[in-house]
Scaffold this motif. Structure first.
Motif, PDB file in Angstrom:
ATOM      1  N   MET A 168       0.836  -1.206   0.000  1.00 58.54           N
ATOM      2  CA  MET A 168       0.000   0.000   0.000  1.00 58.54           C
ATOM      3  C   MET A 168       0.867   1.251   0.000  1.00 58.54           C
ATOM      4  O   MET A 168       0.581   2.231  -0.696  1.00 58.54           O
ATOM      5  CB  MET A 168      -0.929  -0.011   1.216  1.00 58.54           C
ATOM      6  N   LYS A 169       1.952   1.228   0.770  1.00 58.98           N
ATOM      7  CA  LYS A 169       2.852   2.377   0.847  1.00 58.98           C
ATOM      8  C   LYS A 169       3.431   2.718  -0.509  1.00 58.98           C
ATOM      9  O   LYS A 169       3.643   3.894  -0.833  1.00 58.98           O
ATOM     10  CB  LYS A 169       3.965   2.075   1.846  1.00 58.98           C
ATOM     11  N   ASN A 170       3.696   1.684  -1.327  1.00 62.36           N
ATOM     12  CA  ASN A 170       4.327   1.905  -2.633  1.00 62.36           C
ATOM     13  C   ASN A 170       3.344   1.825  -3.796  1.00 62.36           C
ATOM     14  O   ASN A 170       3.754   1.729  -4.948  1.00 62.36           O
ATOM     15  CB  ASN A 170       5.451   0.868  -2.826  1.00 62.36           C
ATOM     16  N   GLY A 171       2.040   1.865  -3.487  1.00 64.74           N
ATOM     17  CA  GLY A 171       1.027   1.859  -4.527  1.00 64.74           C
ATOM     18  C   GLY A 171       0.977   0.571  -5.324  1.00 64.74           C
ATOM     19  O   GLY A 171       0.658   0.582  -6.515  1.00 64.74           O
ATOM     20  N   GLN A 172       1.261  -0.554  -4.670  1.00 56.97           N
ATOM     21  CA  GLN A 172       1.279  -1.849  -5.349  1.00 56.97           C
ATOM     22  C   GLN A 172       0.153  -2.731  -4.820  1.00 56.97           C
ATOM     23  O   GLN A 172      -0.446  -2.469  -3.777  1.00 56.97           O
ATOM     24  CB  GLN A 172       2.633  -2.545  -5.122  1.00 56.97           C
ATOM     25  N   LYS A 173      -0.109  -3.799  -5.551  1.00 59.00           N
ATOM     26  CA  LYS A 173      -1.071  -4.802  -5.106  1.00 59.00           C
ATOM     27  C   LYS A 173      -0.304  -6.027  -4.631  1.00 59.00           C
ATOM     28  O   LYS A 173       0.790  -6.315  -5.105  1.00 59.00           O
ATOM     29  CB  LYS A 173      -2.018  -5.195  -6.242  1.00 59.00           C
ATOM     30  N   VAL A 174      -0.902  -6.733  -3.698  1.00 60.92           N
ATOM     31  CA  VAL A 174      -0.265  -7.951  -3.200  1.00 60.92           C
ATOM     32  C   VAL A 174      -1.290  -9.077  -3.193  1.00 60.92           C
ATOM     33  O   VAL A 174      -2.461  -8.864  -2.879  1.00 60.92           O
ATOM     34  CB  VAL A 174       0.315  -7.732  -1.783  1.00 60.92           C
ATOM     35  N   ASP A 175      -0.850 -10.251  -3.602  1.00 61.34           N
ATOM     36  CA  ASP A 175      -1.688 -11.443  -3.610  1.00 61.34           C
ATOM     37  C   ASP A 175      -1.331 -12.265  -2.379  1.00 61.34           C
ATOM     38  O   ASP A 175      -0.346 -13.010  -2.375  1.00 61.34           O
ATOM     39  CB  ASP A 175      -1.447 -12.237  -4.900  1.00 61.34           C
ATOM     40  N   VAL A 176      -2.114 -12.111  -1.306  1.00 61.64           N
ATOM     41  CA  VAL A 176      -1.800 -12.784  -0.050  1.00 61.64           C
ATOM     42  C   VAL A 176      -1.803 -14.299  -0.218  1.00 61.64           C
ATOM     43  O   VAL A 176      -0.984 -15.007   0.370  1.00 61.64           O
ATOM     44  CB  VAL A 176      -2.792 -12.354   1.058  1.00 61.64           C
ATOM     45  N   ASN A 177      -2.717 -14.809  -1.051  1.00 62.03           N
ATOM     46  CA  ASN A 177      -2.771 -16.253  -1.269  1.00 62.03           C
ATOM     47  C   ASN A 177      -1.487 -16.769  -1.903  1.00 62.03           C
ATOM     48  O   ASN A 177      -0.983 -17.837  -1.548  1.00 62.03           O
ATOM     49  CB  ASN A 177      -3.975 -16.612  -2.148  1.00 62.03           C
ATOM     50  N   ARG A 178      -0.948 -16.013  -2.845  1.00 60.48           N
ATOM     51  CA  ARG A 178       0.310 -16.430  -3.455  1.00 60.48           C
ATOM     52  C   ARG A 178       1.455 -16.301  -2.451  1.00 60.48           C
ATOM     53  O   ARG A 178       2.384 -17.122  -2.445  1.00 60.48           O
ATOM     54  CB  ARG A 178       0.602 -15.613  -4.705  1.00 60.48           C
ATOM     55  N   ASP A 179       1.409 -15.291  -1.599  1.00 61.90           N
ATOM     56  CA  ASP A 179       2.430 -15.161  -0.563  1.00 61.90           C
ATOM     57  C   ASP A 179       2.404 -16.352   0.391  1.00 61.90           C
ATOM     58  O   ASP A 179       3.451 -16.790   0.878  1.00 61.90           O
ATOM     59  CB  ASP A 179       2.226 -13.859   0.218  1.00 61.90           C
ATOM     60  N   ILE A 180       1.215 -16.869   0.670  1.00 65.52           N
ATOM     61  CA  ILE A 180       1.106 -18.050   1.528  1.00 65.52           C
ATOM     62  C   ILE A 180       1.822 -19.228   0.879  1.00 65.52           C
ATOM     63  O   ILE A 180       2.530 -19.994   1.549  1.00 65.52           O
ATOM     64  CB  ILE A 180      -0.373 -18.387   1.806  1.00 65.52           C
ATOM     65  N   VAL A 181       1.666 -19.365  -0.436  1.00 60.48           N
ATOM     66  CA  VAL A 181       2.380 -20.426  -1.154  1.00 60.48           C
ATOM     67  C   VAL A 181       3.887 -20.205  -1.040  1.00 60.48           C
ATOM     68  O   VAL A 181       4.661 -21.137  -0.807  1.00 60.48           O
ATOM     69  CB  VAL A 181       1.947 -20.471  -2.632  1.00 60.48           C
ATOM     70  N   GLY A 182       4.317 -18.946  -1.203  1.00 61.70           N
ATOM     71  CA  GLY A 182       5.737 -18.631  -1.084  1.00 61.70           C
ATOM     72  C   GLY A 182       6.283 -18.927   0.305  1.00 61.70           C
ATOM     73  O   GLY A 182       7.377 -19.471   0.455  1.00 61.70           O
ATOM     74  N   LEU A 183       5.507 -18.594   1.337  1.00 65.95           N
ATOM     75  CA  LEU A 183       5.926 -18.863   2.709  1.00 65.95           C
ATOM     76  C   LEU A 183       5.956 -20.363   2.982  1.00 65.95           C
ATOM     77  O   LEU A 183       6.814 -20.852   3.724  1.00 65.95           O
ATOM     78  CB  LEU A 183       4.980 -18.169   3.684  1.00 65.95           C
ATOM     79  N   SER A 184       5.022 -21.074   2.374  1.00 65.92           N
ATOM     80  CA  SER A 184       5.037 -22.534   2.505  1.00 65.92           C
ATOM     81  C   SER A 184       6.306 -23.106   1.898  1.00 65.92           C
ATOM     82  O   SER A 184       7.003 -23.916   2.524  1.00 65.92           O
ATOM     83  CB  SER A 184       3.810 -23.136   1.811  1.00 65.92           C
ATOM     84  N   GLY A 185       6.632 -22.667   0.675  1.00 62.49           N
ATOM     85  CA  GLY A 185       7.857 -23.124   0.031  1.00 62.49           C
ATOM     86  C   GLY A 185       9.089 -22.767   0.835  1.00 62.49           C
ATOM     87  O   GLY A 185      10.037 -23.572   0.956  1.00 62.49           O
ATOM     88  N   ALA A 186       9.089 -21.577   1.440  1.00 70.38           N
ATOM     89  CA  ALA A 186      10.230 -21.140   2.243  1.00 70.38           C
ATOM     90  C   ALA A 186      10.415 -22.035   3.461  1.00 70.38           C
ATOM     91  O   ALA A 186      11.545 -22.397   3.824  1.00 70.38           O
ATOM     92  CB  ALA A 186      10.029 -19.688   2.683  1.00 70.38           C
ATOM     93  N   ASN A 187       9.321 -22.426   4.096  1.00 71.73           N
ATOM     94  CA  ASN A 187       9.435 -23.295   5.270  1.00 71.73           C
ATOM     95  C   ASN A 187       9.781 -24.727   4.887  1.00 71.73           C
ATOM     96  O   ASN A 187      10.512 -25.405   5.624  1.00 71.73           O
ATOM     97  CB  ASN A 187       8.145 -23.237   6.093  1.00 71.73           C
ATOM     98  N   PHE A 188       9.293 -25.197   3.750  1.00 74.74           N
ATOM     99  CA  PHE A 188       9.737 -26.505   3.264  1.00 74.74           C
ATOM    100  C   PHE A 188      11.245 -26.478   3.012  1.00 74.74           C
ATOM    101  O   PHE A 188      11.974 -27.419   3.363  1.00 74.74           O
ATOM    102  CB  PHE A 188       9.001 -26.891   1.983  1.00 74.74           C
ATOM    103  N   ALA A 189      11.711 -25.380   2.395  1.00 75.18           N
ATOM    104  CA  ALA A 189      13.151 -25.249   2.125  1.00 75.18           C
ATOM    105  C   ALA A 189      13.948 -25.218   3.424  1.00 75.18           C
ATOM    106  O   ALA A 189      15.024 -25.814   3.524  1.00 75.18           O
ATOM    107  CB  ALA A 189      13.415 -23.985   1.308  1.00 75.18           C
ATOM    108  N   ALA A 190      13.415 -24.527   4.448  1.00 80.79           N
ATOM    109  CA  ALA A 190      14.091 -24.479   5.745  1.00 80.79           C
ATOM    110  C   ALA A 190      14.185 -25.871   6.357  1.00 80.79           C
ATOM    111  O   ALA A 190      15.239 -26.275   6.860  1.00 80.79           O
ATOM    112  CB  ALA A 190      13.346 -23.532   6.687  1.00 80.79           C
ATOM    113  N   GLY A 191      13.074 -26.614   6.293  1.00 74.28           N
ATOM    114  CA  GLY A 191      13.056 -27.945   6.879  1.00 74.28           C
ATOM    115  C   GLY A 191      13.970 -28.925   6.184  1.00 74.28           C
ATOM    116  O   GLY A 191      14.473 -29.871   6.804  1.00 74.28           O
ATOM    117  N   LEU A 192      14.188 -28.699   4.890  1.00 77.91           N
ATOM    118  CA  LEU A 192      15.028 -29.618   4.110  1.00 77.91           C
ATOM    119  C   LEU A 192      16.478 -29.164   4.026  1.00 77.91           C
ATOM    120  O   LEU A 192      17.301 -29.852   3.415  1.00 77.91           O
ATOM    121  CB  LEU A 192      14.452 -29.760   2.691  1.00 77.91           C
ATOM    122  N   SER A 193      16.803 -28.013   4.608  1.00 77.79           N
ATOM    123  CA  SER A 193      18.188 -27.522   4.559  1.00 77.79           C
ATOM    124  C   SER A 193      18.765 -27.290   5.941  1.00 77.79           C
ATOM    125  O   SER A 193      19.628 -26.437   6.142  1.00 77.79           O
ATOM    126  CB  SER A 193      18.271 -26.236   3.715  1.00 77.79           C
TER     127      SER A 193
END
Length: 563
Positions: free
Chosen positions: A282-307
């Motif tokens: 919002m500060k930078n006049g952009q849109k964000v897809d929270v659902n896609r961010d959830i997928v990204g956070l899921s992938g990040a935690n899978f990567a953490a668990g596997l590394s």
């Protein structure tokens, strides 16, 4: 094909401007300078090997860069989730899994995998709303409690004395009662770190004070052989590529415990990451897809668990740094990950002589920054009941535990929601001399004008508040200064009526009609009208008594009074 590419290619890549490359790379290098000491410090909270903190911003960041939506959100180790993780595993007392051991690390990685799974389920079943049940006031209280836990937990390492055990109060008494054993050389390194960071933040904010403190402390420690003077140092740090593979030695008997800890982390990840990505978008006049961010956070935690590392989360502080450094996209975070990977591959030997008190000083200040005194003052000034809720949450986190605090935070947020719906604001609506609406609290003795009451109820009608709605109307009718001829229900804030409320509303209409009072419905949308028709309530209301607005209802009443 274009739709397929759109789904695969991260949003920040689709409209990338080449002029952003240099600012992104510079911001990424600066971010790495901040993230390296901070993430190493977070390992003192998670109680894992120092290098695992660096692992949190390598593959987890890469996965979020590829899968997430936010242009700026920085993903990595976070003090709050690290505190939940350590508190949960400590209270579980899993045999063999002692802090810092390989078994302990295996369970922290396993919990990261569980978080990844919960986040995927949240995306599939659209459960992201769970994070919305942490209100801003409760989140302030929770993070403040975590901040107190974090900074007080670093005091023993700053003083060079053993950490206590037991609850928070027992741990504080342990270091207070052992002040006579303070290692002054250790304290000098810790205090020096704090002074350097604060000094650079105050006078040279563009230069990361934490990295300056780390470099200076290592140089001094090696030069004077600080370890010989009783200063605890990090010691040899495992270098090389992060280990890839599933965590080993997990007992099926402990899966329930791990799932409980993972769920607490999951709720905070959803709430904190969504709030951070939304605010900066919002500060930078952009849109964000929270659902896609959830997928990204899921992938990040899978990567953490596997590394070989622990739970990761969206970081408000590092995202703020990236924004201040004029980073434009996730290329900055990719740059940060590459810089950290180079450190892990080639430069971990340089960390050997770093005093642990330096990391304690860094994390001490992170904990202090989490204490939102300003937020508490704002809540107190505007909503005293929410201030009490925030304060209770903070005290619970300190006195009982972080995991219990997150559960209480959710419960209190839900109870606050129910309270507001059960006892919402209600008004008698009037019209002033200029024709503007005036809202007066709906208390006995108020009316819109002689013979007319326009009643507004700012909530949906459901089984818990329907009787209160009816009681409030009856009190207004029975205590009106003049005999009531019309009762107008302002339905502009009414979006739904459940079956129990429908029964209560039908009884109210019968009550009004028995007193020769017309019931008029103003501003109801089609969904509400359809619901009323399905309940058979529209048959009790004259068609002329369903009007499009409050103004139309008042005009109609005045016409009947003058005719």
């Amino acid at each position: 094909m274009s739709k397929l590419l759109g789904a695969i290619v991260p949003p920040w890549m689709r409209s990338y401007d080449r002029t952003w490359i240099v600012p992104d790379v510079v911001a990424g290098v600066t971010l790495a300078a901040v993230a390296i000491p901070e993430c190493m410090g977070y390992t003192s909270i998670a109680q894992t090997p120092v290098v695992t903190g660096l692992y949190t911003v390598i593959f987890p960041t890469l996965l979020f860069v590829l899968l997430g939506s936010s242009r700026l959100l920085v993903v990595g180790a976070d003090s709050a989730t690290a505190a939940i993780l350590a508190a949960g595993l400590t209270s579980a007392a899993i045999p063999g899994a002692t802090p810092g051991s390989s078994e302990w690390l295996a369970y922290t990685s396993f919990i990261a995998l569980l978080c990844g799974g919960l986040l995927i389920l949240a995306r599939i079943f659209k459960l992201g709303f769970i994070g919305d049940f942490l209100s801003a006031s409760v989140l302030i209280g929770f993070l403040t409690g975590v901040g107190v836990q974090v900074f007080t937990g670093q005091i023993p390492d700053l003083l060079g004395i053993p950490k206590g055990t037991g609850n928070w109060f027992q741990q504080q008494w342990a270091w207070i009662s052992n002040l006579g054993s303070t290692s002054w050389p250790t304290f000098a390194f810790g205090l020096g770190t704090i002074i350097i960071i604060l000094g650079f933040k105050r006078f040279v904010p563009k230069v990361p004070g934490a990295i300056v403190a780390v470099v200076l402390s290592i140089a001094i420690s090696a030069a004077i052989d600080a370890q010989a003077d009783g200063v605890a140092i990090v010691g040899p740090v495992q270098g090389g590529f992060p280990p890839i593979g599933l965590p080993q030695g997990i007992s099926l008997n402990n899966i329930g415990i791990c799932l409980s800890v993972a769920f607490s982390c999951f709720v905070l990840i959803i709430a904190q990451s969504a709030a951070t990505s939304r605010s900066f978008a919002m500060k930078n006049g952009q849109k964000v897809d929270v659902n896609r961010d959830i997928v990204g956070l899921s992938g990040a935690n899978f990567a953490a668990g596997l590394s070989g590392t622990f739970v990761v989360n969206g970081s408000p502080t590092k995202t703020q740094i990236l924004d201040e450094e004029k980073g434009r996209t996730q290329l900055a975070n990719l740059t940060m990950a590459i810089v950290v990977l180079l450190v892990v591959l080639f430069f971990t030997s340089l960390l050997t002589d770093m005093p642990k008190a330096v990391l304690a000083g860094i994390v001490f200040l992170i904990g202090v920054d989490l204490i939102d005194i300003t937020g508490f003052k704002r809540i107190l000034a505007r909503r005293k009941n929410e201030f009490i809720v925030a304060l209770i949450t903070a005290i619970t986190v300190c006195a009982v535990g972080v995991e219990q605090g997150i559960i209480l935070a959710i419960v209190l947020s839900i109870l606050d929601l129910i309270r507001r719906q059960y006892k919402p604001a209600d008004f008698v609506v009037g019209i002033d001399d200029k024709g503007k609406k005036v809202y007066t609290a709906a208390t006995a003795g108020h009316q819109t004008e002689p013979g007319l009451i326009v009643f507004r109820y700012d909530a949906e009608l459901f089984y818990a508040n329907a009787n209160r709605f009816v009681d409030d109307v009856e009190v207004l009718v029975e205590n009106a200064p003049d005999p009531v001829k019309w009762l107008v229900a302002d339905a502009t804030a009414l979006t739904d009526i459940d079956y129990s409320a429908g029964i209560s509303l039908g009884g109210l209409i019968d009550y009004l009609h028995s007193h020769d009072i017309r019931f008029v419905l103003a501003g109801a949308d089609q969904q509400v009208l359809d619901t009323l028709e399905a309940f058979g309530l529209l048959a009790k209301i004259e068609s002329a008594d369903v009007v499009p607005s409050v103004g139309a209802a008042i005009d109609a009443f005045r016409l009947t009074r003058t005719s």
